[in-house]
Every structure is written in structure tokens, then in C-alpha cells.
Design an enzyme around this catalytic site. Structure first.
Site, PDB file in Angstrom:
ATOM      1  N   TYR A 142       0.858  -1.284  -0.081  1.00 59.62           N
ATOM      2  CA  TYR A 142      -0.021  -0.034  -0.019  1.00 59.62           C
ATOM      3  C   TYR A 142       0.834   1.171  -0.113  1.00 59.62           C
ATOM      4  O   TYR A 142       0.100   2.365  -0.303  1.00 59.62           O
ATOM      5  CB  TYR A 142      -1.029   0.090   1.481  1.00 59.62           C
ATOM      6  CG  TYR A 142      -2.164  -1.096   1.118  1.00 59.62           C
ATOM      7  CD1 TYR A 142      -2.430  -1.788   0.017  1.00 59.62           C
ATOM      8  CD2 TYR A 142      -2.668  -1.290   2.627  1.00 59.62           C
ATOM      9  CE1 TYR A 142      -3.308  -2.590  -0.006  1.00 59.62           C
ATOM     10  CE2 TYR A 142      -3.716  -2.318   2.364  1.00 59.62           C
ATOM     11  CZ  TYR A 142      -3.869  -2.957   1.347  1.00 59.62           C
ATOM     12  OH  TYR A 142      -4.992  -3.835   0.969  1.00 59.62           O
ATOM     13  N   LYS A 192       3.586 -15.352   1.369  1.00 57.94           N
ATOM     14  CA  LYS A 192       3.609 -16.124   0.015  1.00 57.94           C
ATOM     15  C   LYS A 192       5.114 -16.282  -0.498  1.00 57.94           C
ATOM     16  O   LYS A 192       5.771 -15.969  -1.298  1.00 57.94           O
ATOM     17  CB  LYS A 192       3.005 -15.292  -0.840  1.00 57.94           C
ATOM     18  CG  LYS A 192       1.600 -15.555  -0.753  1.00 57.94           C
ATOM     19  CD  LYS A 192       0.783 -16.770  -0.969  1.00 57.94           C
ATOM     20  CE  LYS A 192       0.552 -16.849  -2.667  1.00 57.94           C
ATOM     21  NZ  LYS A 192       0.078 -18.096  -2.984  1.00 57.94           N
ATOM     22  N   ASP A 225      -2.580 -18.168   1.257  1.00 58.81           N
ATOM     23  CA  ASP A 225      -3.723 -18.602   0.811  1.00 58.81           C
ATOM     24  C   ASP A 225      -4.023 -19.907   1.671  1.00 58.81           C
ATOM     25  O   ASP A 225      -5.278 -19.900   1.820  1.00 58.81           O
ATOM     26  CB  ASP A 225      -3.488 -18.818  -0.725  1.00 58.81           C
ATOM     27  CG  ASP A 225      -2.130 -19.669  -1.079  1.00 58.81           C
ATOM     28  OD1 ASP A 225      -1.060 -19.837   0.149  1.00 58.81           O
ATOM     29  OD2 ASP A 225      -2.034 -20.137  -2.309  1.00 58.81           O
ATOM     30  N   ASP A 249      -4.906  -7.356   5.612  1.00 63.39           N
ATOM     31  CA  ASP A 249      -6.170  -6.473   5.396  1.00 63.39           C
ATOM     32  C   ASP A 249      -7.386  -7.714   5.149  1.00 63.39           C
ATOM     33  O   ASP A 249      -8.397  -7.651   5.668  1.00 63.39           O
ATOM     34  CB  ASP A 249      -5.965  -6.048   4.230  1.00 63.39           C
ATOM     35  CG  ASP A 249      -7.138  -4.685   4.053  1.00 63.39           C
ATOM     36  OD1 ASP A 249      -7.916  -4.662   4.765  1.00 63.39           O
ATOM     37  OD2 ASP A 249      -6.819  -3.754   2.830  1.00 63.39           O
ATOM     38  N   ASP A 253     -10.066  -9.344   8.117  1.00 61.52           N
ATOM     39  CA  ASP A 253     -11.706  -9.102   7.660  1.00 61.52           C
ATOM     40  C   ASP A 253     -12.298 -10.388   7.807  1.00 61.52           C
ATOM     41  O   ASP A 253     -13.256 -10.651   8.499  1.00 61.52           O
ATOM     42  CB  ASP A 253     -12.026  -8.298   6.362  1.00 61.52           C
ATOM     43  CG  ASP A 253     -12.071  -7.062   6.753  1.00 61.52           C
ATOM     44  OD1 ASP A 253     -11.569  -6.545   7.789  1.00 61.52           O
ATOM     45  OD2 ASP A 253     -12.374  -6.484   5.764  1.00 61.52           O
TER      46      ASP A 253
END
Ligand code: NAD
Length: 368
Positions: A142, A192, A225, A249, A253
Site C-alpha cells: 500500500y 507467500k 492462501d 487486510d 476481515d
């Protein structure tokens, strides 16, 4: 507890309504448990813009830097949508996070027994769930450069850059290891590393910090993942999870929603320790200003009350008192009290914001 200072920023919409209930809880801990806070209150977001033409004044920013903890309600609302980006209510919150350098975002996913049926997962999968996701908040994709959209040949190209330094990874890893030590002593780091060099570095640095400083904590690594799958398959296998800004993020959630309503979710954002050893800290509910229900006494104050419980635990070392407050919330829910956001189809009448706050204070009284 020595010199505990707290800055309250109720903000906009339902922010002031839920904060009124938190005030009752703070006063209870002062009167009944001898935890006296030096509380000050100020404006943030649209409320600050209305009064001062800016969503956060320099004076309020300076105050936030001095206190032991900031407790924020929510900012924003349709009235402010027309404002220039530079003075939108959200800029006040972003300035607080940036200037306090709050790099560790703590998002608990805790399922209160009485709400296990409220989850989209089976009650036995989420019942008793209590995990914590630590998301790196100030770096990563970001913020990384280069970024932007430019033209190559006859088409546009969008670019963002995932970038992490060793020190950025190490400091958020330390926050997560410290948390794990206060909980079940288990940390799972997610990245990852199979496809991203920044993930390889992330895994290496977390392992190095572990070996050098936290070998008593049980550490595991998982691809993000696979982590998402495991979070929905059997979330109770986790205690603390640490991950980067982007994966955090998404995963926070996902994990938070395992437990039901937005009106139940607290959060904390922590930075470096101050001279007194307490971390820079901002506590806030995950929800926004809920303009659709603002001013109607319908808001659920529990997310904000649980944010104060996090402040008790992580800023003021009052883990037992935080647990007392969480137990009071659980007891009120077990009695069947529900604000409108927690209602199913069973015809139960909702309680108001104030009634929920009062009921939690009554349970605190009963805990003595
Ligand atoms: P929101 O979280 O305000 O509301 C989403 C839905 O959840 C609404 O239906 C609302 O009524 C409900 N809800 C939220 N909190 C609740 C509570 N405590 N009790 C009962 N119901 C609750 O998100 P939104 O509608 O996308 O955004 C509204 C405004 O809030 C926007 O201006 C947005 O920018 C701002 N916002 C602020 C923050 C923050 O201050 N941290 C976070 C998200 C959104």
C-alpha cells in the site's frame, strides 16, 4: 496503576453514542476497581472539521502523542463526502496512525458463546474461538514505490510495489511474539514465500527474531492462501497470526466475520514503546460511523467497549480487569440482550445503545 492517561476522540455518527457507554465503563473501573484514568476528550473527523476546518488539529495530534492511549469512536458521514480529499474526516484518522507510527494492527476474532449461532460457520467451529491477527500497518504494497498508472506502448499499466525492510518485519514480529506470550504462546506467520521475495525475507526475519529473542514461543509458518483456507476450516488451531499489510487486510476481515456482527469487533494499533514502556496506542472499533442508524440509539456499543478492554490489557497491563469486562459482555449476551444488529428472526425486542451499556455495567457490579 500509575499515571494512566487516555485521550477520547468520539468522532462522528454513532461514535459519540457508543463512546458515552464506554465512559460509563471507564467510570466504573475508576470507582470500583481503583483504576483512575486521566481522561481528556477532543474532536476528530467531521466534528473537528466543523469546528476548526481540519479533521485533526495540531493540538489534538500533539495530545495524542503524549497520552498513554487514544480511544477513537468513528469518523465520516455523507455530509462530508463533498469535501476535498485533504480535509475529509478519514484524513484525521490516517494522520493519527501515521504520525504515531502505529505499525502493528491487532484484530481479535473472538466468538462469544451466546453468538455462536450468528456466524456463517457451524457453531462448533467458531464456539469459544479466540484468535488474534497482527497486521503490519505502515508498509508493504500500500506504500511501496514505484506505484501509479502509466502508458506503455498503446496500453495502460498499473503498478504497486511490495517492499519490506528487515527492521519493519522485525518490529511487527516482536509485537506479535509479545502478544503470543500474553496468550497461548503460539504464533503463526503468514506470507507467500513460495512466489514472493518479500515473503522469503519475511519468513527469514521472523525466524531470526524467534531464534534470538522468543524461542519459548511456538512458531509456525504458513502460506497466506493456505492460511485463509485453514481459518475457515478450523480457526481454533490458531492463537496469534502475524502477516503483512495486504494479506492482513484480507485475513483480518475474514477472521473477524467468523464471529458475526461489525458491532462486536474491537481493534488496536500499536507502535514503538514510549519512555514509560507503554506502546504508542490507538484503540477503535472496526466499524464506521454508521450514518444510517446514527442518532437513533440503535448502535451496538460493544465493539467500542471491547476496544477499551484491549486498552486495559495492552496499554495498562490490566489483563484480569480486561477479562472481567469481556466476561460481563458475554454474560449480558447470554441473558439474551441484543442490540438491533444482533437480532435474528426470533422476535426478540432489541435494546438501545444505553440499555446495553447499562446492562454491561450492572454485570460488572455483579462480578464483585
Ligand atoms: P459502517 O461500519 O459505518 O456501517 C456498515 C453497516 O453496519 C451499517 O448498516 C451500520 O448501520 C452497521 N453498523 C456499523 N457499526 C454498527 C454498530 N456499532 N452497531 C450497529 N450497527 C452497526 O460502514 P459504512 O456504512 O461503509 O461507512 C459509513 C461511514 O463511516 C463512511 O463515511 C465511512 O467512510 C466511515 N468509516 C469510518 C471508519 C472509521 O472511523 N474507522 C471505518 C469504516 C467506515
Amino acid at each position: 496503576m500509575s499515571n494512566a492517561s487516555l485521550l477520547i476522540l468520539p468522532g462522528d455518527g454513532i461514535g459519540p453514542e457508543v463512546m458515552t457507554e464506554v465512559r460509563k465503563v471507564i467510570e466504573w473501573f475508576g470507582a470500583k476497581r481503583g483504576l483512575s484514568f486521566d481522561v481528556s476528550e477532543d474532536l476528530v473527523g467531521g466534528a473537528a472539521y466543523d469546528a476548526h476546518g481540519t479533521p485533526l488539529t495540531d493540538e489534538t495530534m500533539a495530545k495524542a502523542q503524549e497520552v498513554d492511549a487514544v480511544l477513537l469512536g468513528a469518523v465520516g458521514g455523507p455530509k462530508y463526502d463533498v469535501l476535498d480529499f485533504s480535509v475529509k474526516p478519514e484524513r484525521g484518522l490516517l494522520r493519527l496512525r501515521k504520525e504515531m507510527d502505529l505499525y502493528a494492527n491487532l484484530r481479535p476474532a473472538q466468538c462469544f458463546d451466546a453468538l455462536a449461532d450468528f456466524s456463517s460457520l457451524k457453531a462448533d467451529v467458531v464456539g469459544g474461538l479466540d484468535i488474534m491477527i497482527v497486521r503490519e500497518l505502515t508498509s508493504g504494497v500500500y506504500f511501496g514505490e514505484p506505484r501509479g498508472i502509466h502508458t506503455e506502448g498503446n496500453e495502460r499499466v498499473g503498478i504497486n510495489t511490495q517492499r519490506y525492510t528487515e527492521s519493519e518485519i522485525a518490529r511487527v514480529a516482536r509485537s506479535a511474539f509479545e502478544l503470543a506470550r500474553k496468550r497461548d504462546n503460539k504464533l503463526c506467520s503468514m506470507e507467500k514465500a513460495n512466489v514472493m521475495e518479500s515473503g522469503v525475507l519475511w519468513r527469514d526475519v521472523v525466524s531470526e527474531v524467534h531464534a534470538a529473542e522468543y524461542s519459548d514461543v511456538e512458531l509456525s509458518h504458513m502460506y497466506a492462501d493456505a492460511g485463509a483456507m485453514q481459518l475457515t476450516r478450523w480457526p481454533k488451531q490458531f492463537d496469534v497470526i502475524v502477516t503483512d499489510n495486504l494479506f492482513g487486510d484480507l485475513l483480518s476481515d475474514l477472521a473477524a466475520m467468523l464471529t458475526g456482527s461489525l458491532g462486536m469487533l474491537p481493534s488496536a494499533s500499536l507502535g514503538a514503546p514510549m519512555a514509560n514502556g507503554r506502546p504508542k496506542a490507538l484503540y477503535e472499533p472496526v466499524h464506521g460511523s454508521a450514518p444510517d442508524i446514527a442518532g437513533q440509539g440503535k448502535a451496538n456499543p460493544i465493539a467500542c467497549i471491547l476496544s477499551f478492554a484491549m486498552a486495559l490489557r495492552y496499554s495498562f497491563d490490566q489483563g484480569d480487569e480486561a477479562a472481567r469486562l469481556e466476561t460481563a459482555v458475554n454474560a449480558v449476551l447470554a441473558d439474551g440482550l441484543r442490540t438491533a444488529d444482533l437480532l435474528g428472526q426470533d422476535g426478540v425486542a432489541p435494546v438501545s445503545t444505553a440499555e446495553m451499556g447499562d446492562a454491561i455495567v450492572a454485570k460488572l457490579d455483579a462480578s464483585l
